[in-house]
Each structure stands twice: as structure tokens, then as C-alpha cells.
Design a protein around this motif. Structure first.
Motif, PDB file in Angstrom:
ATOM      1  N   THR A 133       2.203  -4.716  -8.443  1.00 27.87           N
ATOM      2  CA  THR A 133       1.858  -3.370  -8.872  1.00 27.87           C
ATOM      3  C   THR A 133       2.890  -2.374  -8.338  1.00 27.87           C
ATOM      4  O   THR A 133       3.401  -2.524  -7.222  1.00 27.87           O
ATOM      5  N   ILE A 134       3.187  -1.374  -9.144  1.00 33.08           N
ATOM      6  CA  ILE A 134       4.061  -0.271  -8.753  1.00 33.08           C
ATOM      7  C   ILE A 134       3.294   1.010  -9.015  1.00 33.08           C
ATOM      8  O   ILE A 134       2.816   1.238 -10.132  1.00 33.08           O
ATOM      9  N   ASP A 135       3.165   1.856  -7.982  1.00 35.31           N
ATOM     10  CA  ASP A 135       2.328   3.059  -8.082  1.00 35.31           C
ATOM     11  C   ASP A 135       0.912   2.707  -8.538  1.00 35.31           C
ATOM     12  O   ASP A 135       0.307   3.387  -9.376  1.00 35.31           O
TER      13      ASP A 135
END
Length: 226
Positions: free
Chosen positions: A155-157
Motif C-alpha cells: 500500500t502507498i498512502d
């Protein structure tokens, strides 16, 4: 065929190989779901295959899946199917030593199998990781150390990053290349060695090369056999 059978019967070692391959072929074919009309064929008794199926997963094979040894390699082949996932192979297909196929929960991985070429498949030591959907057409030619995925797997952000991957009919992916999320490679194309395909639609009959990959030649044609 008769000549080959006579040669096997005249050599005890070949008889041993033949029997072991036959037994392993029958055993691994039992992993295929009912309703399919295909089977798994082992050609090297020393190759190990691990098929891990989770609840509700399906292995659909309509053709002969030949487990092959590339230049004597015996690295294990690992196929992992998550909960309610599907791996479908729609025709004759070759899987070489060291290939790993991972299909996540509720995901769909598809291979079109052989059509007009002499063979379709993955040579050796390549990895395909499917998070949602990866479709690969007929007459697929995949060299060694190729990586194909539709997700970043992190996950990113606090957001998951994934997008479907589609590879058309009669596509050749050369060694040490990557096909990443959101990629669409159209029919009759070639991906050159050490290239990276990512989040882009490429036109048919194209030669793709570079990081990131670009069309370096158009209106190409290719054949599997020399």
C-alpha cells in the motif's frame, strides 16, 4: 512413435524414467478440476511440482500442460491458488523448471495455449503474480527470468495499487523483462530483453524495448521456430 517406444523398452534407465513420469503425470493431473478435458504431462522425473489449492480455487486445463526441463534444470515449479481463485489454461501449454505462478484470493489468471505456433509456454525461472486479473493470449512465448504482475503488492498512502494486465495473442517476451500493472501488450508483439512494461497500451505488431519500454519498430512479424 513405435521406434521411440522400442528404444525405451531396450534401456532399463529409460524404462524407469518413463514409468516415473507416467505415475507423476497421473498424480498431478488429479489437481485439475472436473469438467476440464486436459492433463498434466511430466517429461523429467527429477522436476518437483508443488500445487497448492485453497478453498474454492479452480485449476481448469483444456489441453496438455507439459512440464518441461530447460537445459537440464530441475528447480521446482510452484503453483499457488488463493481462495476462490482461478487458473485457466485453454490449450496445450509448456511450463518449464523454476516457474512460479501465484493467484491471489478471487483473482483470475488465463493462458490461451497453443494455436498456430509449434508451442506456447514459459521457458524457465519466471514468476507471474496475479492479484486481480492477468490474461495472456494464444501462442505465448516467454523466456527465462520474466516477471509479470498486476499489483505493486504494497500500500502507498494507505491505498492498494493494482491494474489489470492483458497480453494479446502471439506475444514473445524475452529474458529478464518485467510486465507491470496496467500494461496491455497487443497481438504479434515482441518485448526485448531487459525491458520494463508498465501501465501503458502498446499497439500490435510492435517491437518494445527499454526502461520504460518504447516502440522501437512497427509492423514486425515473428515465428517461434528457426
Amino acid at each position: 512413435m513405435i521406434k521411440k517406444l522400442k528404444m525405451i523398452l531396450s534401456n532399463p534407465f529409460l524404462i524407469f524414467r518413463f514409468i516415473v513420469c507416467k505415475i507423476k503425470s497421473i498424480y498431478y493431473s488429479k489437481y485439475i478440476d472436473k469438467g476440464s478435458n486436459g492433463k498434466i504431462i511430466i517429461t523429467n522425473p527429477y522436476i518437483t511440482i508443488k500445487i497448492n489449492k485453497s478453498k474454492g480455487s479452480k485449476l481448469i486445463v483444456n489441453g496438455d500442460v507439459v512440464i518441461n526441463s530447460h537445459i537440464g534444470g530441475t528447480n521446482p515449479i510452484i503453483i499457488t491458488l488463493g481462495v476462490n481463485s482461478t487458473l485457466k489454461i485453454d490449450g496445450d501449454f509448456i511450463i518449464g523448471n523454476g516457474v512460479r505462478l501465484a493467484v491471489s484470493d478471487n483473482a483470475f489468471l488465463y493462458f490461451g495455449g497453443k494455436d498456430i505456433e509449434s508451442g506456447s509456454g514459459i521457458t524457465a525461472d519466471s514468476v507471474i503474480m496475479c492479484y486481480k486479473s492477468i490474461t495472456i493470449g494464444k501462442d505465448f512465448l516467454c523466456a527465462w527470468n520474466v516477471f509479470i504482475t498486476d499489483s505493486d503488492w504494497h500500500t502507498i498512502d494507505n491505498k492498494q495499487h493494482y491494474a489489470n494486465v492483458a497480453i494479446g495473442d502471439h506475444v514473445w517476451i524475452a529474458n529478464n523483462s518485467s510486465v507491470l500493472k496496467g500494461s496491455t501488450i497487443s497481438d504479434n508483439s515482441i518485448v526485448a530483453s531487459l525491458s520494463k512494461i508498465s501501465n501503458k497500451l502498446y499497439p500490435p505488431n510492435s517491437m518494445l524495448a527499454g526502461i520504460p519500454a518504447k516502440v522501437i519498430k512497427s509492423n514486425i512479424s515473428w515465428s517461434r521456430d528457426i
